[in-house]
Design a protein around this motif. Structure first.
Motif, PDB file in Angstrom:
ATOM      1  N   LEU A 149       0.832  -1.197   0.000  1.00  0.00           N
ATOM      2  CA  LEU A 149       0.000   0.000   0.000  1.00  0.00           C
ATOM      3  C   LEU A 149       0.874   1.257   0.000  1.00  0.00           C
ATOM      4  O   LEU A 149       0.578   2.231  -0.692  1.00  0.00           O
ATOM      5  N   ALA A 150       1.977   1.224   0.735  1.00  0.00           N
ATOM      6  CA  ALA A 150       2.888   2.376   0.797  1.00  0.00           C
ATOM      7  C   ALA A 150       3.455   2.701  -0.591  1.00  0.00           C
ATOM      8  O   ALA A 150       3.576   3.872  -0.966  1.00  0.00           O
ATOM      9  N   GLU A 151       3.800   1.673  -1.349  1.00  0.00           N
ATOM     10  CA  GLU A 151       4.343   1.890  -2.700  1.00  0.00           C
ATOM     11  C   GLU A 151       3.295   2.522  -3.616  1.00  0.00           C
ATOM     12  O   GLU A 151       3.591   3.457  -4.362  1.00  0.00           O
ATOM     13  N   VAL A 152       2.092   2.015  -3.542  1.00  0.00           N
ATOM     14  CA  VAL A 152       1.020   2.556  -4.379  1.00  0.00           C
ATOM     15  C   VAL A 152       0.719   3.999  -3.975  1.00  0.00           C
ATOM     16  O   VAL A 152       0.552   4.877  -4.831  1.00  0.00           O
ATOM     17  N   GLU A 153       0.665   4.274  -2.672  1.00  0.00           N
ATOM     18  CA  GLU A 153       0.386   5.638  -2.205  1.00  0.00           C
ATOM     19  C   GLU A 153       1.503   6.600  -2.614  1.00  0.00           C
ATOM     20  O   GLU A 153       1.231   7.740  -3.013  1.00  0.00           O
ATOM     21  N   GLU A 154       2.760   6.174  -2.516  1.00  0.00           N
ATOM     22  CA  GLU A 154       3.883   7.020  -2.929  1.00  0.00           C
ATOM     23  C   GLU A 154       3.801   7.315  -4.427  1.00  0.00           C
ATOM     24  O   GLU A 154       4.026   8.438  -4.864  1.00  0.00           O
ATOM     25  N   THR A 155       3.453   6.324  -5.203  1.00  0.00           N
ATOM     26  CA  THR A 155       3.313   6.522  -6.650  1.00  0.00           C
ATOM     27  C   THR A 155       2.177   7.490  -6.944  1.00  0.00           C
ATOM     28  O   THR A 155       2.322   8.386  -7.782  1.00  0.00           O
ATOM     29  N   ARG A 156       1.080   7.341  -6.246  1.00  0.00           N
ATOM     30  CA  ARG A 156      -0.037   8.279  -6.430  1.00  0.00           C
ATOM     31  C   ARG A 156       0.372   9.703  -6.063  1.00  0.00           C
ATOM     32  O   ARG A 156       0.024  10.662  -6.733  1.00  0.00           O
ATOM     33  N   ARG A 157       1.125   9.840  -4.955  1.00  0.00           N
ATOM     34  CA  ARG A 157       1.579  11.169  -4.518  1.00  0.00           C
ATOM     35  C   ARG A 157       2.478  11.788  -5.583  1.00  0.00           C
ATOM     36  O   ARG A 157       2.312  12.959  -5.944  1.00  0.00           O
ATOM     37  N   LEU A 158       3.415  10.999  -6.100  1.00  0.00           N
ATOM     38  CA  LEU A 158       4.317  11.526  -7.130  1.00  0.00           C
ATOM     39  C   LEU A 158       3.560  11.871  -8.412  1.00  0.00           C
ATOM     40  O   LEU A 158       3.830  12.892  -9.045  1.00  0.00           O
ATOM     41  N   LEU A 159       2.613  11.033  -8.777  1.00  0.00           N
ATOM     42  CA  LEU A 159       1.805  11.311  -9.966  1.00  0.00           C
ATOM     43  C   LEU A 159       1.039  12.618  -9.796  1.00  0.00           C
ATOM     44  O   LEU A 159       0.963  13.435 -10.708  1.00  0.00           O
ATOM     45  N   SER A 160       0.504  12.823  -8.608  1.00  0.00           N
ATOM     46  CA  SER A 160      -0.217  14.060  -8.318  1.00  0.00           C
ATOM     47  C   SER A 160       0.700  15.274  -8.446  1.00  0.00           C
ATOM     48  O   SER A 160       0.322  16.305  -9.018  1.00  0.00           O
ATOM     49  N   GLN A 161       1.930  15.157  -7.931  1.00  0.00           N
ATOM     50  CA  GLN A 161       2.899  16.259  -8.050  1.00  0.00           C
ATOM     51  C   GLN A 161       3.222  16.548  -9.508  1.00  0.00           C
ATOM     52  O   GLN A 161       3.286  17.716  -9.919  1.00  0.00           O
ATOM     53  N   VAL A 162       3.429  15.507 -10.291  1.00  0.00           N
ATOM     54  CA  VAL A 162       3.733  15.690 -11.714  1.00  0.00           C
ATOM     55  C   VAL A 162       2.557  16.368 -12.407  1.00  0.00           C
ATOM     56  O   VAL A 162       2.739  17.310 -13.190  1.00  0.00           O
ATOM     57  N   GLN A 163       1.346  15.932 -12.109  1.00  0.00           N
ATOM     58  CA  GLN A 163       0.167  16.550 -12.721  1.00  0.00           C
ATOM     59  C   GLN A 163       0.053  18.021 -12.354  1.00  0.00           C
ATOM     60  O   GLN A 163      -0.254  18.865 -13.193  1.00  0.00           O
ATOM     61  N   GLU A 164       0.320  18.348 -11.087  1.00  0.00           N
ATOM     62  CA  GLU A 164       0.277  19.747 -10.655  1.00  0.00           C
ATOM     63  C   GLU A 164       1.317  20.581 -11.400  1.00  0.00           C
ATOM     64  O   GLU A 164       1.040  21.692 -11.852  1.00  0.00           O
ATOM     65  N   GLN A 165       2.538  20.047 -11.507  1.00  0.00           N
ATOM     66  CA  GLN A 165       3.600  20.789 -12.197  1.00  0.00           C
ATOM     67  C   GLN A 165       3.284  20.961 -13.677  1.00  0.00           C
ATOM     68  O   GLN A 165       3.502  22.037 -14.243  1.00  0.00           O
ATOM     69  N   LEU A 166       2.755  19.924 -14.304  1.00  0.00           N
ATOM     70  CA  LEU A 166       2.375  20.054 -15.709  1.00  0.00           C
ATOM     71  C   LEU A 166       1.253  21.076 -15.883  1.00  0.00           C
ATOM     72  O   LEU A 166       1.256  21.857 -16.839  1.00  0.00           O
ATOM     73  N   HIS A 167       0.316  21.090 -14.944  1.00  0.00           N
ATOM     74  CA  HIS A 167      -0.764  22.082 -14.993  1.00  0.00           C
ATOM     75  C   HIS A 167      -0.193  23.498 -14.861  1.00  0.00           C
ATOM     76  O   HIS A 167      -0.573  24.406 -15.604  1.00  0.00           O
ATOM     77  N   GLU A 168       0.756  23.684 -13.906  1.00  0.00           N
ATOM     78  CA  GLU A 168       1.406  24.993 -13.747  1.00  0.00           C
ATOM     79  C   GLU A 168       2.129  25.398 -15.026  1.00  0.00           C
ATOM     80  O   GLU A 168       2.038  26.556 -15.460  1.00  0.00           O
ATOM     81  N   CYS A 169       2.844  24.462 -15.623  1.00  0.00           N
ATOM     82  CA  CYS A 169       3.571  24.747 -16.873  1.00  0.00           C
ATOM     83  C   CYS A 169       2.595  25.180 -17.958  1.00  0.00           C
ATOM     84  O   CYS A 169       2.840  26.146 -18.676  1.00  0.00           O
ATOM     85  N   TRP A 170       1.506  24.445 -18.071  1.00  0.00           N
ATOM     86  CA  TRP A 170       0.498  24.756 -19.077  1.00  0.00           C
ATOM     87  C   TRP A 170      -0.079  26.156 -18.845  1.00  0.00           C
ATOM     88  O   TRP A 170      -0.234  26.935 -19.786  1.00  0.00           O
ATOM     89  N   GLN A 171      -0.382  26.480 -17.595  1.00  0.00           N
ATOM     90  CA  GLN A 171      -0.924  27.805 -17.277  1.00  0.00           C
ATOM     91  C   GLN A 171       0.077  28.906 -17.617  1.00  0.00           C
ATOM     92  O   GLN A 171      -0.290  29.957 -18.148  1.00  0.00           O
ATOM     93  N   LEU A 172       1.347  28.694 -17.293  1.00  0.00           N
ATOM     94  CA  LEU A 172       2.372  29.687 -17.607  1.00  0.00           C
ATOM     95  C   LEU A 172       2.522  29.868 -19.110  1.00  0.00           C
ATOM     96  O   LEU A 172       2.660  30.992 -19.598  1.00  0.00           O
ATOM     97  N   MET A 173       2.468  28.768 -19.843  1.00  0.00           N
ATOM     98  CA  MET A 173       2.595  28.868 -21.300  1.00  0.00           C
ATOM     99  C   MET A 173       1.395  29.602 -21.897  1.00  0.00           C
ATOM    100  O   MET A 173       1.551  30.443 -22.776  1.00  0.00           O
ATOM    101  N   LYS A 174       0.195  29.317 -21.407  1.00  0.00           N
ATOM    102  CA  LYS A 174      -0.987  30.001 -21.893  1.00  0.00           C
ATOM    103  C   LYS A 174      -0.934  31.482 -21.568  1.00  0.00           C
ATOM    104  O   LYS A 174      -1.292  32.328 -22.379  1.00  0.00           O
ATOM    105  N   ARG A 175      -0.448  31.822 -20.346  1.00  0.00           N
ATOM    106  CA  ARG A 175      -0.351  33.212 -19.934  1.00  0.00           C
ATOM    107  C   ARG A 175       0.613  33.978 -20.846  1.00  0.00           C
ATOM    108  O   ARG A 175       0.370  35.100 -21.253  1.00  0.00           O
ATOM    109  N   ASP A 176       1.739  33.334 -21.182  1.00  0.00           N
ATOM    110  CA  ASP A 176       2.752  33.999 -22.004  1.00  0.00           C
ATOM    111  C   ASP A 176       2.339  34.158 -23.453  1.00  0.00           C
ATOM    112  O   ASP A 176       2.900  34.954 -24.180  1.00  0.00           O
ATOM    113  N   GLU A 177       1.324  33.388 -23.903  1.00  0.00           N
ATOM    114  CA  GLU A 177       0.843  33.518 -25.281  1.00  0.00           C
ATOM    115  C   GLU A 177       0.030  34.797 -25.460  1.00  0.00           C
ATOM    116  O   GLU A 177      -0.114  35.295 -26.553  1.00  0.00           O
ATOM    117  N   ARG A 178      -0.527  35.315 -24.379  1.00  0.00           N
ATOM    118  CA  ARG A 178      -1.390  36.508 -24.479  1.00  0.00           C
ATOM    119  C   ARG A 178      -0.622  37.740 -24.807  1.00  0.00           C
ATOM    120  O   ARG A 178       0.474  37.981 -24.671  1.00  0.00           O
TER     121      ARG A 178
END
Length: 120
Positions: free
Chosen positions: A91-120
């Protein structure tokens, strides 16, 4: 056989810089290297010939995102190896993987938002 045989660029010239000038050149080359691999020869040739040296400024740190994705990949590989060898993952391995996946998704979302902001 001569060193120049078969070479596209067979003319060699030396260039001298003051320490301050060289610091500036290195800073420029480092800046370009961060976004596109360019050799010293290519950089110098393009500079002297007045060709464009494109500097791309990214609104996020791709190395940071890459590190997070790599961490996630390592965890997924560990879980896959455990499941293949023992038919279970902790369970610890699965939870750690989920946590890391969540962090990656957040960072990708931030990157996407920054790229969209800079296009304006």
């Amino acid at each position: 056989m001569s060193w120049t045989d078969g070479r596209k660029r067979s003319v060699i010239k030396k260039v001298a810089f003051t320490p301050d000038e060289w610091d500036r050149v290195e800073a420029m080359l480092t800046e370009v290297h961060g976004y596109r691999s360019m050799t010293w020869n290519e950089f110098a040739s393009r500079s002297v010939l007045g060709k464009r040296i494109v500097r791309v400024v990214l609104p996020f740190d791709p190395k940071r995102v890459t590190r997070e994705i790599n961490k996630l990949g390592v965890n997924v590989n560990q879980i896959a190896a455990r499941v293949n060898a023992q038919d279970y993952a902790t369970l610890a391995e699965v939870e750690e993987t989920r946590r890391l996946l969540s962090q990656v998704q957040e960072q990708l979302h931030e990157c996407w938002q920054l790229m969209k902001r800079d296009e304006r």
